[in-house]
Design an enzyme around this catalytic site. Structure first.
Site, PDB file in Angstrom:
ATOM      1  N   HIS A 157       0.833  -1.218   0.000  1.00 44.75           N
ATOM      2  CA  HIS A 157       0.000   0.000   0.000  1.00 44.75           C
ATOM      3  C   HIS A 157       0.867   1.266   0.000  1.00 44.75           C
ATOM      4  O   HIS A 157       0.443   2.302   0.489  1.00 44.75           O
ATOM      5  CB  HIS A 157      -0.932   0.063   1.214  1.00 44.75           C
ATOM      6  CG  HIS A 157      -1.712  -1.183   1.472  1.00 44.75           C
ATOM      7  ND1 HIS A 157      -2.983  -1.400   1.006  1.00 44.75           N
ATOM      8  CD2 HIS A 157      -1.375  -2.311   2.155  1.00 44.75           C
ATOM      9  CE1 HIS A 157      -3.410  -2.593   1.403  1.00 44.75           C
ATOM     10  NE2 HIS A 157      -2.448  -3.179   2.090  1.00 44.75           N
ATOM     11  N   SER A 278      17.843  21.707 -14.509  1.00 44.31           N
ATOM     12  CA  SER A 278      17.168  22.973 -14.759  1.00 44.31           C
ATOM     13  C   SER A 278      18.154  24.095 -14.479  1.00 44.31           C
ATOM     14  O   SER A 278      18.894  24.047 -13.492  1.00 44.31           O
ATOM     15  CB  SER A 278      15.957  23.080 -13.831  1.00 44.31           C
ATOM     16  OG  SER A 278      15.611  24.434 -13.638  1.00 44.31           O
ATOM     17  N   LYS A 284      17.742  20.535  -8.964  1.00 44.08           N
ATOM     18  CA  LYS A 284      16.930  19.467  -9.561  1.00 44.08           C
ATOM     19  C   LYS A 284      17.733  18.491 -10.405  1.00 44.08           C
ATOM     20  O   LYS A 284      18.667  18.867 -11.100  1.00 44.08           O
ATOM     21  CB  LYS A 284      15.818  20.069 -10.450  1.00 44.08           C
ATOM     22  CG  LYS A 284      14.777  20.806  -9.641  1.00 44.08           C
ATOM     23  CD  LYS A 284      13.674  21.316 -10.528  1.00 44.08           C
ATOM     24  CE  LYS A 284      12.643  20.238 -10.751  1.00 44.08           C
ATOM     25  NZ  LYS A 284      12.088  20.203 -12.047  1.00 44.08           N
ATOM     26  N   GLU A 291      10.681   8.491 -16.314  1.00 40.45           N
ATOM     27  CA  GLU A 291       9.334   9.018 -16.577  1.00 40.45           C
ATOM     28  C   GLU A 291       8.835   8.605 -17.962  1.00 40.45           C
ATOM     29  O   GLU A 291       7.666   8.257 -18.144  1.00 40.45           O
ATOM     30  CB  GLU A 291       9.330  10.548 -16.475  1.00 40.45           C
ATOM     31  CG  GLU A 291       9.521  11.040 -15.051  1.00 40.45           C
ATOM     32  CD  GLU A 291       9.745  12.552 -15.015  1.00 40.45           C
ATOM     33  OE1 GLU A 291       8.948  13.237 -14.363  1.00 40.45           O
ATOM     34  OE2 GLU A 291      10.702  13.047 -15.629  1.00 40.45           O
TER      35      GLU A 291
END
Ligand code: ARG
Length: 351
Positions: A157, A278, A284, A291
């Site tokens: 979960h 970035s 970052k 992704e």
């Protein structure tokens, strides 16, 4: 008048818009090497049963190899007035050999060629994907070995449940991939019967030898029913389903590593080579590759869904709808192949 091989009964040329709408050469040219392979096997069989002479067979084979080399080199000219790869190669053969070239189509139909070429292509694609699946399995085993004593949180979960060894975690994906590999091997086994000889739908009265072509093309046997096999695309659907499950496995894994590489989780660092950054937020490190592996699952599911809908309600035997099977198959193979390759890079470089 139409200038097509089937143009005998037609009084006018095909509308250009129809040629544009119905062509498949823009995507089925990918089958050219398999088309040549199927044609060589067919020519050799025609010679063996005496339907053409061995001299004619020799000429056909030399010309086919020459055409293949021309396509390989990029010099071959494709044009939509010759609908598909089969018509391109046949007309190039006739250009070179005249009537001898015409004899290659003896006892064979384009439906034979479509089914045979697509099976040969899919079989090679399966073999290539299986090799990539195994490479990723090795990468996960490598991860397990590198972090033998590392303990990770195990989740249910998405709640911390029990501690697990990193090796236990990594080998879970080896198992998933092992089922993927065996599913592909299973598709390959079922796929591997020869459609050649089914002709348009009902076979041919000419004394062809189907066992000979089957054997030459590495098939395990010949199909029992011509109506079935000339329209069968189960192997495309099964293969794309197996690919979809690989994409699903990779998507779940990629999502996990997107989370685990965040500052909040901090369980692992993705290799710099697979991330972007970035300029205005230098803290970052974006996990783009993970992704996209997650995101590309959608394309593969789209291919599978499209194929399922494509064959829904199709009567026997060949229907032109089936021409639409190639793009989703090719796209699913390309997409999953790229995802597997990149997953190897991510898994091998993670720390
Ligand atoms: N380009 C077509 C395809 O890929 C060839 C079909 C040939 N058969 C036919 N009956 N028109 O499916």
């Amino acid at each position: 008048m139409s200038g097509k091989p089937w143009g005998g009964r037609f009084g006018s040329a095909t509308d250009r818009r129809v040629e544009e709408f119905t062509e498949s050469i823009s995507f089925d040219r990918r089958l050219y090497a398999h088309d040549v392979r199927g044609s060589i096997a067919h020519a050799e069989m025609l010679a063996a049963v005496g339907l053409i002479s061995s001299d004619e067979c020799g000429q056909i084979i030399v010309a086919l190899k020459d055409i293949e080399a021309e396509i390989d080199s990029g010099a071959f000219e494709f044009s939509i007035d010759k609908e598909d790869v089969h018509m391109h190669i046949e007309s190039a053969l006739i250009e070179r050999l005249g009537d001898v070239g015409r004899k290659l189509h003896t006892g064979r139909s384009r439906n034979d060629q479509v089914a045979t070429d697509l099976k040969l292509w899919t079989r090679d694609a399966i073999d290539a994907v299986v090799a990539k699946v195994m490479a990723l399995q090795r990468a996960f085993v490598g991860l397990a070995e590198r972090h033998r004593d590392l303990v990770l949180p195990g989740y249910t979960h998405m709640q911390r449940a029990q501690p697990v060894l990193a090796a236990h975690y990594a080998l879970a994906y080896v198992e998933k991939l092992e089922r993927d590999r065996s599913r592909l091997a299973d598709c390959r086994r079922r796929l591997n019967v020869s459609p050649l000889g089914a002709a348009a739908l009902a076979g041919t009265t000419l004394p062809i030898d189907r066992d000979l072509t089957a054997k030459a093309l590495g098939f395990d046997g010949v199909a029992s029913n011509s109506l079935d096999i000339s329209s069968d695309r189960d192997f495309v659907l099964e293969t794309v389903f197996a690919l979809t499950l690989i994409a699903e496995h990779l998507g779940g894994w990629a999502e996990e590593w997107v989370l685990w590489s965040t500052q909040e989780f901090g369980i692992l660092a993705l290799p710099d080579a697979v991330c972007t950054g970035s300029s205005i937020m230098p803290q970052k490190k974006n996990p783009d590759v993970c992704e996209l592996i997650r995101g590309k699952t959608a394309r593969v599911i789209g291919s599978l869904t499209g194929l399922l809908v494509l064959v829904k309600g199709l009567p026997l035997a060949y229907n032109r709808d089936l021409q639409e099977d190639k793009s989703p198959l090719f796209d699913a193979v390309d997409t999953v192949s790229a995802c597997l390759d990149l997953a190897v890079v991510v898994v091998s470089g993670a720390s």
